[in-house]
Design a protein around this motif. Structure first.
Motif, PDB file in Angstrom:
ATOM      1  N   SER A 147      34.466  64.252 -14.552  1.00 29.31           N
ATOM      2  CA  SER A 147      33.201  63.887 -13.924  1.00 29.31           C
ATOM      3  C   SER A 147      32.444  62.885 -14.791  1.00 29.31           C
ATOM      4  O   SER A 147      31.808  61.962 -14.288  1.00 29.31           O
ATOM      5  CB  SER A 147      32.335  65.129 -13.701  1.00 29.31           C
ATOM      6  OG  SER A 147      32.967  66.017 -12.809  1.00 29.31           O
ATOM      7  N   SER A 150      33.746  59.524 -14.097  1.00 27.35           N
ATOM      8  CA  SER A 150      33.316  59.005 -12.807  1.00 27.35           C
ATOM      9  C   SER A 150      31.878  58.520 -12.856  1.00 27.35           C
ATOM     10  O   SER A 150      31.481  57.649 -12.083  1.00 27.35           O
ATOM     11  CB  SER A 150      33.460  60.090 -11.734  1.00 27.35           C
ATOM     12  OG  SER A 150      34.798  60.514 -11.645  1.00 27.35           O
ATOM     13  N   LEU A 166      41.227  61.381 -13.950  1.00 23.52           N
ATOM     14  CA  LEU A 166      42.088  62.331 -13.253  1.00 23.52           C
ATOM     15  C   LEU A 166      42.574  61.756 -11.928  1.00 23.52           C
ATOM     16  O   LEU A 166      41.807  61.112 -11.202  1.00 23.52           O
ATOM     17  CB  LEU A 166      41.330  63.630 -12.976  1.00 23.52           C
ATOM     18  CG  LEU A 166      40.864  64.442 -14.179  1.00 23.52           C
ATOM     19  CD1 LEU A 166      39.952  65.576 -13.719  1.00 23.52           C
ATOM     20  CD2 LEU A 166      42.052  64.990 -14.953  1.00 23.52           C
ATOM     21  N   THR A 167      43.834  62.007 -11.609  1.00 25.88           N
ATOM     22  CA  THR A 167      44.319  61.685 -10.276  1.00 25.88           C
ATOM     23  C   THR A 167      43.799  62.746  -9.307  1.00 25.88           C
ATOM     24  O   THR A 167      43.305  63.810  -9.720  1.00 25.88           O
ATOM     25  CB  THR A 167      45.854  61.675 -10.229  1.00 25.88           C
ATOM     26  OG1 THR A 167      46.327  63.015 -10.481  1.00 25.88           O
ATOM     27  CG2 THR A 167      46.421  60.733 -11.286  1.00 25.88           C
ATOM     28  N   ASP A 168      43.912  62.475  -8.011  1.00 26.75           N
ATOM     29  CA  ASP A 168      43.459  63.446  -7.018  1.00 26.75           C
ATOM     30  C   ASP A 168      44.204  64.769  -7.169  1.00 26.75           C
ATOM     31  O   ASP A 168      43.598  65.843  -7.079  1.00 26.75           O
ATOM     32  CB  ASP A 168      43.664  62.895  -5.602  1.00 26.75           C
ATOM     33  CG  ASP A 168      42.689  61.778  -5.265  1.00 26.75           C
ATOM     34  OD1 ASP A 168      41.665  61.664  -5.960  1.00 26.75           O
ATOM     35  OD2 ASP A 168      42.957  61.022  -4.307  1.00 26.75           O
ATOM     36  N   ARG A 169      45.503  64.697  -7.411  1.00 29.91           N
ATOM     37  CA  ARG A 169      46.282  65.937  -7.555  1.00 29.91           C
ATOM     38  C   ARG A 169      45.862  66.696  -8.796  1.00 29.91           C
ATOM     39  O   ARG A 169      45.720  67.925  -8.764  1.00 29.91           O
ATOM     40  CB  ARG A 169      47.780  65.637  -7.592  1.00 29.91           C
ATOM     41  CG  ARG A 169      48.631  66.871  -7.935  1.00 29.91           C
ATOM     42  CD  ARG A 169      50.092  66.641  -7.731  1.00 29.91           C
ATOM     43  NE  ARG A 169      50.434  66.665  -6.305  1.00 29.91           N
ATOM     44  CZ  ARG A 169      51.683  66.571  -5.838  1.00 29.91           C
ATOM     45  NH1 ARG A 169      52.687  66.426  -6.686  1.00 29.91           N
ATOM     46  NH2 ARG A 169      51.903  66.611  -4.553  1.00 29.91           N
ATOM     47  N   GLU A 170      45.674  65.978  -9.914  1.00 30.97           N
ATOM     48  CA  GLU A 170      45.243  66.650 -11.144  1.00 30.97           C
ATOM     49  C   GLU A 170      43.906  67.341 -10.938  1.00 30.97           C
ATOM     50  O   GLU A 170      43.705  68.474 -11.379  1.00 30.97           O
ATOM     51  CB  GLU A 170      45.155  65.631 -12.285  1.00 30.97           C
ATOM     52  CG  GLU A 170      46.505  65.158 -12.798  1.00 30.97           C
ATOM     53  CD  GLU A 170      46.403  64.002 -13.765  1.00 30.97           C
ATOM     54  OE1 GLU A 170      47.398  63.718 -14.459  1.00 30.97           O
ATOM     55  OE2 GLU A 170      45.332  63.360 -13.819  1.00 30.97           O
ATOM     56  N   ARG A 171      43.003  66.681 -10.256  1.00 31.31           N
ATOM     57  CA  ARG A 171      41.693  67.279 -10.009  1.00 31.31           C
ATOM     58  C   ARG A 171      41.821  68.536  -9.138  1.00 31.31           C
ATOM     59  O   ARG A 171      41.184  69.561  -9.407  1.00 31.31           O
ATOM     60  CB  ARG A 171      40.761  66.266  -9.340  1.00 31.31           C
ATOM     61  CG  ARG A 171      39.306  66.728  -9.252  1.00 31.31           C
ATOM     62  CD  ARG A 171      38.432  65.643  -8.634  1.00 31.31           C
ATOM     63  NE  ARG A 171      38.475  64.419  -9.425  1.00 31.31           N
ATOM     64  CZ  ARG A 171      37.754  64.229 -10.518  1.00 31.31           C
ATOM     65  NH1 ARG A 171      36.931  65.167 -10.954  1.00 31.31           N
ATOM     66  NH2 ARG A 171      37.846  63.092 -11.194  1.00 31.31           N
ATOM     67  N   GLN A 172      42.651  68.461  -8.095  1.00 32.39           N
ATOM     68  CA  GLN A 172      42.831  69.626  -7.208  1.00 32.39           C
ATOM     69  C   GLN A 172      43.424  70.807  -7.962  1.00 32.39           C
ATOM     70  O   GLN A 172      42.994  71.953  -7.783  1.00 32.39           O
ATOM     71  CB  GLN A 172      43.729  69.239  -6.025  1.00 32.39           C
ATOM     72  CG  GLN A 172      43.084  68.283  -5.042  1.00 32.39           C
ATOM     73  CD  GLN A 172      44.074  67.800  -3.990  1.00 32.39           C
ATOM     74  OE1 GLN A 172      45.284  67.753  -4.221  1.00 32.39           O
ATOM     75  NE2 GLN A 172      43.562  67.444  -2.822  1.00 32.39           N
ATOM     76  N   THR A 200      51.519  69.096 -13.823  1.00 36.21           N
ATOM     77  CA  THR A 200      50.275  68.371 -13.551  1.00 36.21           C
ATOM     78  C   THR A 200      49.184  68.777 -14.520  1.00 36.21           C
ATOM     79  O   THR A 200      48.443  67.938 -15.041  1.00 36.21           O
ATOM     80  CB  THR A 200      49.811  68.622 -12.105  1.00 36.21           C
ATOM     81  OG1 THR A 200      50.835  68.200 -11.203  1.00 36.21           O
ATOM     82  CG2 THR A 200      48.536  67.844 -11.792  1.00 36.21           C
ATOM     83  N   SER A 204      47.462  66.254 -17.249  1.00 36.63           N
ATOM     84  CA  SER A 204      46.024  65.967 -17.246  1.00 36.63           C
ATOM     85  C   SER A 204      45.429  66.133 -18.633  1.00 36.63           C
ATOM     86  O   SER A 204      44.498  65.430 -19.018  1.00 36.63           O
ATOM     87  CB  SER A 204      45.303  66.887 -16.254  1.00 36.63           C
ATOM     88  OG  SER A 204      45.356  68.241 -16.681  1.00 36.63           O
TER      89      SER A 204
END
Length: 216
Positions: A147, A150, A166-172, A200, A204
């Motif tokens: 965050s 970002s 972070l990639t979207d997958r890493e964040r999820q 993942t 990360s």
């Protein structure tokens, strides 16, 4: 699967007697595990590793904040002498410098001591099976770093924060882990394999380079 008559040995490195007693009880909850040695200092652990004879331990539980030094210095030695031994850091706080350095030096997991015996016992069982493990507290910390990355533009005049892209997958994956989901539950909720979840979460962490410590 571990044979019923086979006992795997654990080494505990912890200088706090109360925490050591608690961790020992967590170890003893796991069938097939036995606490072989408990040492309280860097020097004692180095002596134990260098003088070890026979089959190496299956697992090392390592506190980083030892009274006479850092447990980080033990990781390379343990990994060199016991390459098949899994090391899990068990720390009182999720310091970003320490957990990244620990994982990069070969630790298979980083768990924050929060008094949850069931979570610790489950983590011990996961790491002894070779799984990579990040505790909910560490996952929340990684999300906070993401965050910060970002929001860099909005905080241009603020002191620089450690940032993690972070990639979207890493964040999820990290969101699920931060909520306390197991690796298996995270995999099912995202319709991916458990090995992908482990990879993942490891990626990360490894992708972030902590800033240098300030000098006083």
């Amino acid at each position: 699967m571990t044979p019923l008559n086979h006992v795997e040995e654990v080494v505990l490195v912890e200088d706090d007697h109360q925490h050591a007693a608690w961790l020992r009880s967590c170890i003893e909850q796991q069938p097939g595990l036995s606490l072989a040695y408990w040492v309280v200092s860097v020097e004692a652990c180095l002596h134990l590793i260098q003088g070890w004879r026979g089959k190496p331990p299956a697992l090392v539980l390592l506190d980083l904040h030892l009274g006479n030094g850092s447990g980080l210095t033990l990781l390379p030695v343990a990994r060199e002498r016991w390459p098949d031994t899994h090391v899990m850091v068990v720390s009182q706080r999720s310091d970003e410098h320490n957990f990244v350095q620990a994982l990069r030096r070969g630790a298979r997991g980083y768990l924050v001591k929060d008094g949850d015996s069931d979570a610790v016992a489950a983590a011990i069982n996961a790491v002894r099976r070779g799984q990579f493990l990040v505790s909910p507290g560490v996952a929340r910390h990684l999300l906070a770093l993401g965050s910060a990355a970002s929001n860099d533009a909005a905080a241009a005049e603020a002191p620089p924060e450690p940032a993690l892209a972070l990639t979207d997958r890493e964040r999820q994956v990290l969101v699920c882990l931060a909520e306390g989901l197991s690796y298996g539950d995270t995999a099912r909720s995202m319709a991916i394999s458990q090995s992908t979840v482990q990879t993942t979460s490891a990626t990360s962490t490894a992708s972030w380079t902590p800033p240098p410590r300030s000098r006083r």
